[in-house]
Design a protein around this motif. Structure first.
Motif, short mmCIF file in Angstrom:
data_model
loop_
_atom_site.label_atom_id
_atom_site.label_comp_id
_atom_site.label_asym_id
_atom_site.label_seq_id
_atom_site.Cartn_x
_atom_site.Cartn_y
_atom_site.Cartn_z
N UNK A 379 -15.08 2.21 6.69
CA UNK A 379 -16.82 2.57 6.16
C UNK A 379 -17.09 1.61 6.79
N UNK A 380 -17.59 0.56 6.50
CA UNK A 380 -18.44 -0.63 7.11
C UNK A 380 -17.77 -1.56 6.51
N UNK A 381 -18.74 -2.88 7.03
CA UNK A 381 -17.86 -4.25 6.73
C UNK A 381 -17.64 -4.65 5.93
N UNK A 382 -16.92 -5.09 5.64
CA UNK A 382 -16.39 -5.57 4.38
C UNK A 382 -15.43 -4.83 3.54
N UNK A 383 -16.04 -3.63 3.68
CA UNK A 383 -14.52 -2.48 2.30
C UNK A 383 -13.64 -2.88 2.78
N UNK A 384 -12.88 -3.62 3.84
CA UNK A 384 -10.82 -3.28 3.77
C UNK A 384 -10.81 -3.53 2.51
N UNK A 385 -11.26 -4.98 1.83
CA UNK A 385 -10.43 -5.45 0.91
C UNK A 385 -10.60 -4.75 -0.60
N UNK A 386 -11.87 -4.50 -0.88
CA UNK A 386 -12.07 -3.69 -1.90
C UNK A 386 -11.22 -2.22 -2.16
N UNK A 387 -11.08 -1.49 -0.46
CA UNK A 387 -10.76 -0.45 -0.22
C UNK A 387 -9.14 -0.27 -0.72
N UNK A 388 -8.72 -1.72 0.32
CA UNK A 388 -6.85 -1.85 -0.28
C UNK A 388 -6.99 -2.47 -1.89
N UNK A 389 -7.55 -3.08 -2.77
CA UNK A 389 -7.20 -2.73 -3.76
C UNK A 389 -7.02 -1.71 -4.05
N UNK A 390 -8.60 -0.41 -4.04
CA UNK A 390 -8.33 0.25 -4.89
C UNK A 390 -6.78 1.32 -5.17
N UNK A 391 -6.62 1.45 -3.18
CA UNK A 391 -5.46 1.77 -3.06
C UNK A 391 -4.33 1.66 -4.10
N UNK A 392 -4.35 0.25 -4.08
CA UNK A 392 -3.44 -0.91 -4.50
C UNK A 392 -2.74 -0.20 -6.15
N UNK A 393 -4.58 0.17 -6.59
CA UNK A 393 -4.31 0.17 -8.18
C UNK A 393 -4.22 1.15 -8.86
N UNK A 394 -3.96 2.21 -7.55
CA UNK A 394 -3.47 3.97 -8.11
C UNK A 394 -2.85 4.60 -7.54
N UNK A 395 -2.20 3.45 -6.27
CA UNK A 395 -0.43 4.78 -5.34
C UNK A 395 0.81 4.24 -6.45
N UNK A 396 1.87 5.13 -6.58
CA UNK A 396 2.93 4.87 -6.30
C UNK A 396 3.25 3.53 -5.86
N UNK A 397 4.31 2.25 -6.13
CA UNK A 397 4.43 1.39 -5.92
C UNK A 397 5.01 1.18 -4.76
N UNK A 398 5.80 1.91 -4.40
CA UNK A 398 5.96 2.02 -3.28
C UNK A 398 5.15 2.16 -2.17
N UNK A 399 4.43 3.10 -2.38
CA UNK A 399 3.64 2.90 -1.44
C UNK A 399 2.27 1.88 -1.36
N UNK A 400 2.67 1.58 -3.31
CA UNK A 400 1.22 0.61 -3.02
C UNK A 400 1.68 -0.81 -2.44
N UNK A 401 2.56 -0.89 -2.45
CA UNK A 401 3.61 -2.47 -1.36
C UNK A 401 3.07 -2.49 -0.48
N UNK A 402 2.43 -1.47 0.42
CA UNK A 402 2.58 -1.55 1.28
C UNK A 402 1.10 -1.57 2.18
N UNK A 403 0.16 -1.89 1.46
CA UNK A 403 -1.29 -1.86 2.07
C UNK A 403 -1.43 -3.14 1.71
N UNK A 404 -2.19 -3.28 2.92
CA UNK A 404 -3.03 -4.57 3.79
C UNK A 404 -4.49 -4.33 3.76
N UNK A 405 -5.40 -5.41 3.81
CA UNK A 405 -6.87 -5.46 3.92
C UNK A 405 -6.45 -6.04 5.38
N UNK A 406 -7.32 -5.65 6.44
CA UNK A 406 -7.25 -6.32 7.46
C UNK A 406 -8.39 -6.92 7.98
#
Ligand code: TPP
Ligand code: SF4
Length: 543
Positions: A379-406
């Motif tokens: 999205x924009x500079x620095x967004x990777x960490x917040x976006x990754x965290x947001x996905x982790x908060x709501x995704x089912x566990x099997x998907x949440x465990x695959x989320x990485x911020x780069x």
């Protein structure tokens, strides 16, 4: 040098003008097409520094202007979003030394994630805006911006666009400014401390300043009239004005240089003298909307020309009202990560592990393209960490465990650190993993230094932020550094282990950008030699 004709880019012209006008400090954050301004200013002998991001750059600029020194602050268009918070309130303050803020816009997105039109900022923040058409005006308007800024004690935005930044045209410089008074702080609390009691009158002062600047613009503003036939009148700004002259040399044209606040009476008088009035502007319909709001009937451009840069042919089509499909330009070769680029190993590992990757902006964004196709958001500079965290908060566990911020090293310093604060403060139930791809430079914009490299803009040594020490001190549970020698398998194993843990983790992958590596070695050697020499000197008296 005065009187000599020089061929130079708009960026270099701004730097030269800043030097001649006695700018004491240039601050900014790299971003195409603005990056060269500070690099040239430094090369010419000016004092220039990279800030961690654009907000800090503007704040440092405000400090120098409060202290009575002339200042240049540079950034690309999206950088102004980052600097918007100080910008809007800076407009209320009275500054002493002139402050010119360069916003380098990128219509057509040659190297950007959007093509926002920063003319909206002038109106929204209530700041004067100058828009040069070529390098000569880039030079002249830098001076003029500083003069307007000092006369009305207000920051001035100099809006450049890619063509003006990078095209070379002739510049005749003027004599350097006379020796200026040394910076000195004069206390003026109501003009600089924006609590409501002082900000309310300051807002009234700001509107008064703008009214005065608008009056000045009517009479003496940097606006140019080209005589021509009354059948067609063109009002234009920036590079579009150059295209319009070529597309319709027979037309009568008013080119506006100070585009906010507008010289509306002058434009109205111009409109009354022509049979048809067309506004030619790149980007959003900012100027035409302003004219219509003032009751000046004007034709704008069809919506299709809002997208991308204008050129002579497109302006011809606008004037002819031609909305037929435009020829599709031939496709260029898609960009790719260099062979041997350290980012390749990371994206191979992420692809093999089928990670959901919240990405960020830098060379490594190319991990989105084949053969990796290993980036899912950007999205924009620095967004990777917040976006990754947001996905982790709501995704089912099997998907949440695959989320990485780069995130890249320069981007991490720019706007990733607060993301780590968020991760430590609001950790998802599955934990989270952040990868900092530390290639020792800001590769994407041409290898600029940043606070994580330990070198200043001119590559001389300075303080250095350790990402791993920072993450540990902030409370990240697992912190690892992977040097280049670990290879893809080692990295893959580590990522897999960390993804399995319900904890917060950060991995710094450290390997220099292959294009920057020789220069980094050179700078490190020079710094080591300098240190040794200094130690030698210090040791002498004792020996
Ligand atoms: C707010 C903002 N400022 C500047 C830029 C220009 N820009 C894009 S990515 C980037 C930094 C890239 O450096 P890094 O994160 O170290 O990644 P690398 O390119 O080295 O892989 C910059 C300065 C931008 N896109 N947005
Ligand atoms: S310039 Fe450096 S970081 Fe960018 S793709 Fe090439 S090697 Fe990788």
């Amino acid at each position: 040098m005065s009187g000599e004709r020089l061929l130079m880019s708009g960026d270099d012209a701004v730097a030269l003008a800043a030097l001649h006008a006695g700018v004491r400090l240039g601050t900014g954050y790299p971003g195409t097409p603005s990056t060269e301004i500070l690099e040239t200013f430094d090369r010419l002998g000016g004092r220039a520094q990279w800030s961690p991001n654009e907000k800090v750059a503007l704040e440092v600029g405000m400090g120098t202007a409060f202290a009575g020194a002339r200042t240049l602050v540079t950034m690309k268009h999206v950088g102004l979003n980052v600097a918007a918070d100080p910008l809007f309130t800076a407009a209320y303050t009275d500054i002493e030394g002139g402050l010119v803020l360069v916003s380098a816009d990128d219509p057509g997105m040659a190297s950007s994630q959007n093509e926002q039109d920063n003319r909206h900022y002038a109106r929204a923040a209530a700041l004067p805006m100058l828009e040069p058409i070529d390098s000569q005006q880039a030079y002249d308007f830098t001076w003029l911006g500083l003069e307007i800024s000092e006369r009305w004690k207000i920051p001035v935005i100099l809006r450049l666009t890619t063509r003006v930044c990078h095209s070379k045209t002739a510049v005749v410089p003027r004599d350097s400014a006379d020796e200026m008074a040394e910076p000195r702080f004069e206390r003026d609390i109501p003009a600089r401390v924006m609590i409501p009691a002082y900000a309310k009158p300051a807002h009234h002062r700001l509107r008064q300043k703008l009214a005065e600047i608008a009056d000045w613009n009517e009479q003496d503003g940097p606006n140019r009239l080209d005589e021509g036939k009354a059948e067609l009148g063109i009002v234009a700004t920036g590079i579009a004005a150059v295209h319009a002259r070529e597309a319709a040399p027979e037309a009568r044209q008013l080119t506006i240089g100070l585009t906010y606040p507008l010289p509306l009476d002058r434009i109205r008088a111009f409109a009354e003298g022509v049979e048809r009035l067309v506004v030619v502007e790149e980007g959003d319909p900012v100027l035409v909307d302003a004219l219509r709001a003032a009751g000046i009937p004007a034709e704008g451009k069809p919506e299709m020309y809002r997208f991308g840069e204008l050129n002579v042919e497109r302006v011809r089509r606008i004037l002819a009202g031609d909305t037929s499909p435009e020829p599709i330009p031939p496709k260029g070769k898609p960009p790719e990560l260099c062979q041997g680029c350290s980012h390749r190993t990371v994206f191979q590992a992420l692809r093999d592990l089928d990670c959901i990757v919240a990405g960020d902006i830098g060379c490594y964004t190319l991990g989105v393209l084949p053969p990796f196709s290993a980036m899912d958001t950007c999205v924009c500079m620095g967004a990777s960490i917040g976006v990754g965290l947001g996905m982790r908060h709501v995704l089912p566990e099997d998907q949440a465990r695959r989320v990485v911020s780069v995130i890249g090293d320069s981007t991490f310093v720019h706007s990733g650190i607060t993301g780590i604060a968020e991760m430590v403060y609001n950790p998802p139930a599955t934990g989270h993993l952040v990868l900092i791809l530390d290639n020792g430079t800001t590769a994407m914009t041409g290898q600029q230094e940043h606070p994580g490299t330990g070198r200043l803009l001119d590559h001389s040594p300075t303080g250095k932020i350790s990402f791993e020490a920072l993450a540990e001190s902030m409370g990240v549970q697992n912190v690892h550094v992977v040097e280049s020698s670990a290879g893809e398998e080692g990295l893959k194993t580590l990522i897999a282990e960390l993804l399995a843990k319900p904890e917060t983790s950060l991995v710094v992958t450290r390997q220099p950008c292959v294009l920057a590596a020789p220069k980094i070695r050179f700078y490190e050697k020079a710094a080591a030699e300098q240190l040794a020499a200094e130690k030698g000197c210090a040791a002498e008296p004792a020996g």
